[in-house]
Design a protein around this motif. Structure first.
Motif, PDB file in Angstrom:
ATOM      1  N   SER A 253       0.816  -1.203   0.000  1.00  0.00           N
ATOM      2  CA  SER A 253       0.000   0.000   0.000  1.00  0.00           C
ATOM      3  C   SER A 253       0.856   1.262   0.000  1.00  0.00           C
ATOM      4  O   SER A 253       1.965   1.298   0.536  1.00  0.00           O
ATOM      5  N   ARG A 254       0.301   2.323  -0.583  1.00  0.00           N
ATOM      6  CA  ARG A 254       0.970   3.624  -0.530  1.00  0.00           C
ATOM      7  C   ARG A 254       0.989   4.183   0.892  1.00  0.00           C
ATOM      8  O   ARG A 254       1.764   5.093   1.190  1.00  0.00           O
ATOM      9  N   THR A 255       0.120   3.680   1.753  1.00  0.00           N
ATOM     10  CA  THR A 255       0.139   4.090   3.161  1.00  0.00           C
ATOM     11  C   THR A 255       0.970   3.143   4.017  1.00  0.00           C
ATOM     12  O   THR A 255       1.047   3.313   5.228  1.00  0.00           O
ATOM     13  N   GLY A 256       1.591   2.160   3.364  1.00  0.00           N
ATOM     14  CA  GLY A 256       2.315   1.133   4.114  1.00  0.00           C
ATOM     15  C   GLY A 256       3.490   1.668   4.904  1.00  0.00           C
ATOM     16  O   GLY A 256       3.852   1.113   5.950  1.00  0.00           O
ATOM     17  N   ILE A 257       4.114   2.744   4.425  1.00  0.00           N
ATOM     18  CA  ILE A 257       5.290   3.284   5.108  1.00  0.00           C
ATOM     19  C   ILE A 257       4.955   3.691   6.539  1.00  0.00           C
ATOM     20  O   ILE A 257       5.773   3.545   7.450  1.00  0.00           O
ATOM     21  N   ASP A 258       3.737   4.183   6.756  1.00  0.00           N
ATOM     22  CA  ASP A 258       3.330   4.610   8.090  1.00  0.00           C
ATOM     23  C   ASP A 258       2.824   3.459   8.942  1.00  0.00           C
ATOM     24  O   ASP A 258       2.644   3.616  10.152  1.00  0.00           O
ATOM     25  N   VAL A 259       2.602   2.318   8.323  1.00  0.00           N
ATOM     26  CA  VAL A 259       2.006   1.185   9.031  1.00  0.00           C
ATOM     27  C   VAL A 259       3.018   0.075   9.283  1.00  0.00           C
ATOM     28  O   VAL A 259       2.977  -0.593  10.324  1.00  0.00           O
ATOM     29  N   TYR A 260       3.962  -0.122   8.339  1.00  0.00           N
ATOM     30  CA  TYR A 260       4.888  -1.253   8.407  1.00  0.00           C
ATOM     31  C   TYR A 260       6.336  -0.796   8.536  1.00  0.00           C
ATOM     32  O   TYR A 260       6.706   0.301   8.106  1.00  0.00           O
ATOM     33  N   ASN A 261       7.140  -1.672   9.109  1.00  0.00           N
ATOM     34  CA  ASN A 261       8.593  -1.600   8.987  1.00  0.00           C
ATOM     35  C   ASN A 261       8.998  -2.436   7.773  1.00  0.00           C
ATOM     36  O   ASN A 261       8.480  -3.540   7.576  1.00  0.00           O
ATOM     37  N   TYR A 262       9.925  -1.926   6.954  1.00  0.00           N
ATOM     38  CA  TYR A 262      10.419  -2.646   5.787  1.00  0.00           C
ATOM     39  C   TYR A 262      11.942  -2.768   5.880  1.00  0.00           C
ATOM     40  O   TYR A 262      12.616  -1.838   6.340  1.00  0.00           O
ATOM     41  N   ALA A 263      12.454  -3.924   5.425  1.00  0.00           N
ATOM     42  CA  ALA A 263      13.906  -4.102   5.410  1.00  0.00           C
ATOM     43  C   ALA A 263      14.288  -5.018   4.254  1.00  0.00           C
ATOM     44  O   ALA A 263      13.611  -6.015   3.977  1.00  0.00           O
ATOM     45  N   LEU A 264      15.354  -4.673   3.562  1.00  0.00           N
ATOM     46  CA  LEU A 264      15.884  -5.504   2.485  1.00  0.00           C
ATOM     47  C   LEU A 264      16.670  -6.654   3.109  1.00  0.00           C
ATOM     48  O   LEU A 264      17.661  -6.437   3.801  1.00  0.00           O
ATOM     49  N   ARG A 265      16.228  -7.900   2.855  1.00  0.00           N
ATOM     50  CA  ARG A 265      16.833  -9.048   3.519  1.00  0.00           C
ATOM     51  C   ARG A 265      17.805  -9.795   2.635  1.00  0.00           C
ATOM     52  O   ARG A 265      18.840 -10.281   3.099  1.00  0.00           O
ATOM     53  N   ASP A 266      17.504  -9.915   1.328  1.00  0.00           N
ATOM     54  CA  ASP A 266      18.333 -10.785   0.498  1.00  0.00           C
ATOM     55  C   ASP A 266      18.106 -10.438  -0.967  1.00  0.00           C
ATOM     56  O   ASP A 266      17.179  -9.705  -1.329  1.00  0.00           O
ATOM     57  N   THR A 267      18.970 -10.970  -1.841  1.00  0.00           N
ATOM     58  CA  THR A 267      18.789 -10.907  -3.288  1.00  0.00           C
ATOM     59  C   THR A 267      19.141 -12.269  -3.854  1.00  0.00           C
ATOM     60  O   THR A 267      19.996 -12.980  -3.321  1.00  0.00           O
ATOM     61  N   ALA A 268      18.464 -12.657  -4.935  1.00  0.00           N
ATOM     62  CA  ALA A 268      18.721 -13.978  -5.520  1.00  0.00           C
ATOM     63  C   ALA A 268      18.060 -14.060  -6.884  1.00  0.00           C
ATOM     64  O   ALA A 268      17.165 -13.263  -7.223  1.00  0.00           O
ATOM     65  N   PHE A 269      18.517 -15.055  -7.693  1.00  0.00           N
ATOM     66  CA  PHE A 269      17.866 -15.365  -8.965  1.00  0.00           C
ATOM     67  C   PHE A 269      16.680 -16.286  -8.695  1.00  0.00           C
ATOM     68  O   PHE A 269      16.814 -17.312  -8.022  1.00  0.00           O
ATOM     69  N   ILE A 270      15.505 -15.937  -9.230  1.00  0.00           N
ATOM     70  CA  ILE A 270      14.323 -16.781  -9.171  1.00  0.00           C
ATOM     71  C   ILE A 270      13.781 -16.874 -10.585  1.00  0.00           C
ATOM     72  O   ILE A 270      13.427 -15.858 -11.193  1.00  0.00           O
ATOM     73  N   ASP A 271      13.723 -18.084 -11.130  1.00  0.00           N
ATOM     74  CA  ASP A 271      13.297 -18.288 -12.526  1.00  0.00           C
ATOM     75  C   ASP A 271      14.094 -17.398 -13.467  1.00  0.00           C
ATOM     76  O   ASP A 271      13.552 -16.742 -14.367  1.00  0.00           O
ATOM     77  N   ASN A 272      15.402 -17.348 -13.223  1.00  0.00           N
ATOM     78  CA  ASN A 272      16.332 -16.578 -14.055  1.00  0.00           C
ATOM     79  C   ASN A 272      16.064 -15.074 -14.018  1.00  0.00           C
ATOM     80  O   ASN A 272      16.444 -14.341 -14.930  1.00  0.00           O
ATOM     81  N   LYS A 273      15.370 -14.607 -12.969  1.00  0.00           N
ATOM     82  CA  LYS A 273      15.136 -13.184 -12.786  1.00  0.00           C
ATOM     83  C   LYS A 273      15.754 -12.756 -11.462  1.00  0.00           C
ATOM     84  O   LYS A 273      15.534 -13.396 -10.435  1.00  0.00           O
ATOM     85  N   TRP A 274      16.548 -11.682 -11.501  1.00  0.00           N
ATOM     86  CA  TRP A 274      17.165 -11.186 -10.275  1.00  0.00           C
ATOM     87  C   TRP A 274      16.084 -10.483  -9.439  1.00  0.00           C
ATOM     88  O   TRP A 274      15.363  -9.626  -9.920  1.00  0.00           O
ATOM     89  N   CYS A 275      15.963 -10.894  -8.179  1.00  0.00           N
ATOM     90  CA  CYS A 275      14.886 -10.391  -7.323  1.00  0.00           C
ATOM     91  C   CYS A 275      15.426  -9.943  -5.969  1.00  0.00           C
ATOM     92  O   CYS A 275      16.414 -10.486  -5.467  1.00  0.00           O
ATOM     93  N   TYR A 276      14.736  -8.955  -5.404  1.00  0.00           N
ATOM     94  CA  TYR A 276      15.003  -8.502  -4.044  1.00  0.00           C
ATOM     95  C   TYR A 276      14.020  -9.189  -3.087  1.00  0.00           C
ATOM     96  O   TYR A 276      12.851  -9.403  -3.427  1.00  0.00           O
ATOM     97  N   ASN A 277      14.489  -9.483  -1.882  1.00  0.00           N
ATOM     98  CA  ASN A 277      13.623 -10.035  -0.843  1.00  0.00           C
ATOM     99  C   ASN A 277      13.468  -8.995   0.263  1.00  0.00           C
ATOM    100  O   ASN A 277      14.444  -8.552   0.863  1.00  0.00           O
ATOM    101  N   ILE A 278      12.217  -8.595   0.509  1.00  0.00           N
ATOM    102  CA  ILE A 278      11.934  -7.559   1.504  1.00  0.00           C
ATOM    103  C   ILE A 278      11.049  -8.142   2.602  1.00  0.00           C
ATOM    104  O   ILE A 278      10.028  -8.780   2.320  1.00  0.00           O
ATOM    105  N   VAL A 279      11.476  -7.914   3.838  1.00  0.00           N
ATOM    106  CA  VAL A 279      10.717  -8.319   5.011  1.00  0.00           C
ATOM    107  C   VAL A 279       9.889  -7.130   5.487  1.00  0.00           C
ATOM    108  O   VAL A 279      10.348  -5.986   5.431  1.00  0.00           O
TER     109      VAL A 279
END
Length: 831
Positions: A253-279
């Motif tokens: 959500s666009r209001t998520g910043i005020d509701v959630y904590n976000y953190a970048l946890r990992d990066t990896a290839f998934i189905d040959n696509k480079w992806c970010y993992n966010i908690v």
């Protein structure tokens, strides 16, 4: 009807061959639990975070030998897994002796600025309209949906209890949930296969159901309606995700910043696509939020995989846990399509860890997509019948070819288990009891009738004293094309019998042409609605209320006959044309008179009204969804608006009718989901009567002398305190769903919900109409000097079932016996 399904599931309170299962508790050195700690299988992308109480459970089809647990400010722990199943683990995290240099799996309060996860989130917002089905003018795909309910937390005390004595065979095959680690027993399974067509240019979509199958309950529409209402479609890209009548803030959500904590946890290839993992996890407790993580592509910023788990502290009743998984597939270099949606709900009376309950699991699989093939608008207007006998009786070959995900061993066993249970008298008794409590009717299959409803048997009012009522209806099946219904009642004070009978017939299914009619002779508390009653079986709660405020003696003898023709030429647009003949007189003339000036009557005064009316009603309910195709259908949602236009014409002389007049009325009701701020219900109504009519035919402002909170009434007005021939009213009621109380520490754990209300009405009463009803023995006045208004504050969800409202009268306090304050309440099962 949906209450039947809810009660059944609470009363009864896919086998996955996992290779590694872990579960337990994470604590610190002082013994305090550690919520939102990170738990992963070492050298994998498979992980979870602990819940509000520091507990976790997960499993995998792969075999792992080490578990990694981390939390910011603590040393990362690597726990050897000596066996495939490791339950009741207790993992202690030690405070970090020095700042870690490696990437830390994040928990704790996260910054809103200079946070790479939030930078990625903003790019998701920017690109979300450019992904998936929205990228094509037209689309088509196959959809397979599987809904299962399981009895969970099975132990020896359950198996050996009296409830299941004689039903022990049910527990021969048990398995463990891959999400919660609890044992469960499948008890219900519903499958549906359909083809979905859509056109983004015209903004239309339709779903043709080609096959539907329920285990055990003969495609019970009450259960099906409950499932469709509870498991409504949702889109994780939307700002809010709605289910259980609640709006949860989406982590995207666009209001998520005020509701959630976000953190970048990992990066990896998934189905040959480079992806970010966010908690992500909530910043505050008791709000309608999730915790979990998602994988997002680094170029399209489309979601590849996401999981959402409702936090335990969320203000939600009867639900202990909700877990959602969605998987997206790469169609080409830039398009990601939703391919699998899994949702698990743990229904329980209590949120305690060991409490028993019911799992509700829905799996939806999407496949065989086709794009950019135009179909005309007429194609989208035609709809399939999901209850066609052909659809409900597909053979095994059909399901083998169209199941987009195979049934596992337990799911296959549900069909045979329920077939067996239906033959067991004890189980049938349980099912019948719950069905009666939910629907209010006792089924008599031998005669194809239902007796009831059982909740209307007893009543009391000043005219009848104690009142007993019994009724019945025909019932051959859920899609009956005709239905007869009636009741008889007796008052022990007036020593008179009453009755009502009605019938309806669905003549044409395509246009839903329905002919109906009936007759009722009874005592009724009129004036609870601005529109006159034409329901020959309905009865207001005020007519039988045991406890009331003040004198509740303004009751009316009514003899009502109706005939109506209704059709639905367009979806959710109904036209009703009919007539009614009413005879009205006071049930207690000494206290409440309906007399009026009548030059043709002996003495120039009449005490009885005879009136024949013809009426035309237009009803539009955009967005309303129903289930079934018989003469009576069930609604499966409550978020639609209702627009009603009614024209009534009284005909003097026909059937000795007394008055010529015209009446025009319009009302508009709309529920508003205001995201995290709750739900607002609004109603606007206006009306005018043309011509001279007596009190019995005027518009009474709906008062409420009962102790119940009744929407669209004024709880500080007595019955008939205001009478009008021209009026305009507004009702507003907003439920914050606990958003305010969740910020007050002492109230937070009570899960209370705040409700506020504001209502007002203005009206006029002409001198001619006042003069005509001058013989009456009650004051005749309208709120014409200024708008009459009331406001209220309420507390809901008391002990999960009660609501109490404190109502304040805003003006007209100088009126005799005016009630400046009142307390009303209600009760019910609400999520």
């Amino acid at each position: 009807m949906k209450k039947t399904a809810v009660l059944l599931l609470f009363f009864l309170t896919g086998l996955v061959h996992a290779q590694t299962k872990v579960g337990g508790l994470v604590i610190d050195e002082s013994g305090e639990t550690v919520p939102f700690a990170n738990v992963l299988f070492k050298d994998s992308q498979e992980g979870t975070i602990t819940n509000d109480d520091g507990r976790f459970y997960m499993e995998s089809d792969n075999t792992y030998s080490t578990l990694v647990v981390s939390f910011i400010g603590y040393e990362t722990q690597e726990i050897p897994l000596e066996q495939k199943v490791n339950y009741d683990m207790e993992i202690t995290l030690a405070e970090a002796s020095e700042q870690l240099n490696e990437v830390v799996l994040i928990a704790g309060e996260q910054p809103k600025k200079n946070n790479p996860a939030i930078d990625i989130l903003r790019k998701i917002w920017k690109n979300k309209r450019e992904n998936g089905l929205r990228m094509f003018d037209q689309y088509k795909y196959d959809k397979y949906e599987k809904v299962e309910f399981d009895l969970n937390t099975i132990d020896s005390s359950v198996i050996n209890s009296r409830v299941f004595k004689g039903l022990e065979f049910m527990f021969e095959d048990l398995d463990t949930s891959r999400i919660t680690g609890k044992t469960y027993l499948p008890i219900f399974l519903n499958e549906k296969f359909s083809k979905v067509f859509g056109d983004n240019v015209m903004g239309v979509e339709k779903e043709d159901v080609l096959g539907s199958k329920n285990s055990g309950f003969e495609n019970n529409q009450a259960i099906t309606a409950f499932i469709q209402d509870m498991y409504a479609e949702y889109d994780v890209y939307n700002n809010y995700i709605k289910f259980f009548d609640k709006s949860f803030t989406s982590p995207l959500s666009r209001t998520g910043i005020d509701v959630y904590n976000y953190a970048l946890r990992d990066t990896a290839f998934i189905d040959n696509k480079w992806c970010y993992n966010i908690v992500y996890y909530p910043r505050r407790k008791n709000e309608l939020t999730f915790k979990g993580d998602f994988w997002v592509n680094d170029t399209t910023y489309a979601i590849k995989k996401i999981n959402l788990q409702v936090t335990k502290s969320a203000n939600l009743n009867w639900v202990k846990d909700v877990y959602i998984e969605q998987d997206f597939d790469v169609l080409n270099d830039s398009v990601f399509l939703l391919t699998r949606d899994y949702m698990l709900t743990d229904f329980s009376y209590s949120k305690k860890e060991k409490s028993r309950g019911i799992y509700g699991k829905r799996t939806t699989v999407y496949d065989r997509h086709e794009f950019d093939r135009e179909r005309g608008r007429d194609f989208y207007r035609t709809k399939s019948n999901p209850f066609d006998p052909i659809v409900l009786n597909r053979d095994s070959t059909f399901w083998d070819n169209n199941r987009l995900e195979s049934l596992n061993k337990d799911e296959k066993g549900v069909y045979s288990l329920l077939d067996t249970l239906k033959t067991v008298p004890k189980f049938k008794s349980y099912y019948n009891l719950v069905s009666i409590l939910g629907s209010g009717y006792v089924e008599v299959d031998k005669w194809n009738i239902d007796i009831g409803d059982v909740y209307s048997v007893f009543g009391y009012n000043d005219a009848e004293g104690i009142r007993l009522r019994g009724g019945a209806r025909t019932y051959f099946g859920q899609n009956d094309l005709w239905r007869l219904e009636g009741y008889m009642a007796y008052g022990f004070k007036d020593k008179k019998g009453k009755y009502g009978i009605s019938g309806k017939w669905l003549v044409d299914k395509k246009t839903r042409l329905i002919i109906s009619g009936g007759n009722r002779r009874d005592i009724e508390q009129l004036g609870l609605n601005l529109t006159a009653t034409n329901d020959v079986l309905g009865r207001s709660i005020a007519s039988s209320s045991v406890f009331t405020v003040g004198s509740n003696d303004r009751l009316t003898n009514i003899n009502l006959s109706t005939f109506n023709v209704e059709m639905e030429p367009l979806t959710n647009f109904r036209i009703r044309i009919g007539n009614s003949f009413r005879t009205l007189s006071s049930a207690l003339p000494e206290a409440f008179s309906l007399e009026y000036i009548d030059p043709d009557a002996p003495g120039g005064i009449s005490s009885e009204i005879h009136q024949f009316d013809v009426h035309t009603t237009l009803i539009y309910t955009p967005g309303k969804r129903t289930i079934g195709f018989g003469v009576e259908r069930s609604d499966i949602n409550d978020d639609y608006s209702t627009l009603l236009l009614n024209y009534t014409r009284g005909l003097e002389g026909f059937l000795e009718s007394d008055f010529n007049y015209s009446k025009l009325q319009f009302s508009y009701s709309q529920p508003w989901q205001l995201g995290g701020f709750g739900r607002l219900l609004s109603t606007v109504e206006v009306g005018k009567t043309f011509g001279e009519v007596p009190l019995g035919l005027l518009n009474v402002i709906p008062g409420n002398q009962t102790l119940f909170s009744i929407y669209n009434t004024f709880p500080n007005l007595d019955f008939y305190e205001f009478v009008t021939d021209t009026y305009a009213s507004v009702h507003l009621e907003h439920n914050f769903n606990g958003r305010l109380f969740s910020r007050i520490p002492l109230l937070r754990k009570l899960d209370l919900r705040e409700i506020i209300g504001l209502r007002g009405v203005w009206g006029e009463l002409s001198d001619e109409n006042i003069a005509m009803s001058a013989p009456t023995n009650i004051p005749l006045q309208a709120p014409n000097d200024k708008v009459y208004y009331e406001y209220s504050v309420g507390i809901g969800n008391i002990f999960k079932i009660f609501r109490i409202d404190f109502n304040f009268r805003g003006n007209y306090l100088e009126a005799p016996e005016a009630r400046p304050f009142s307390v009303t309440g209600s009760f019910g099962l609400h999520f």
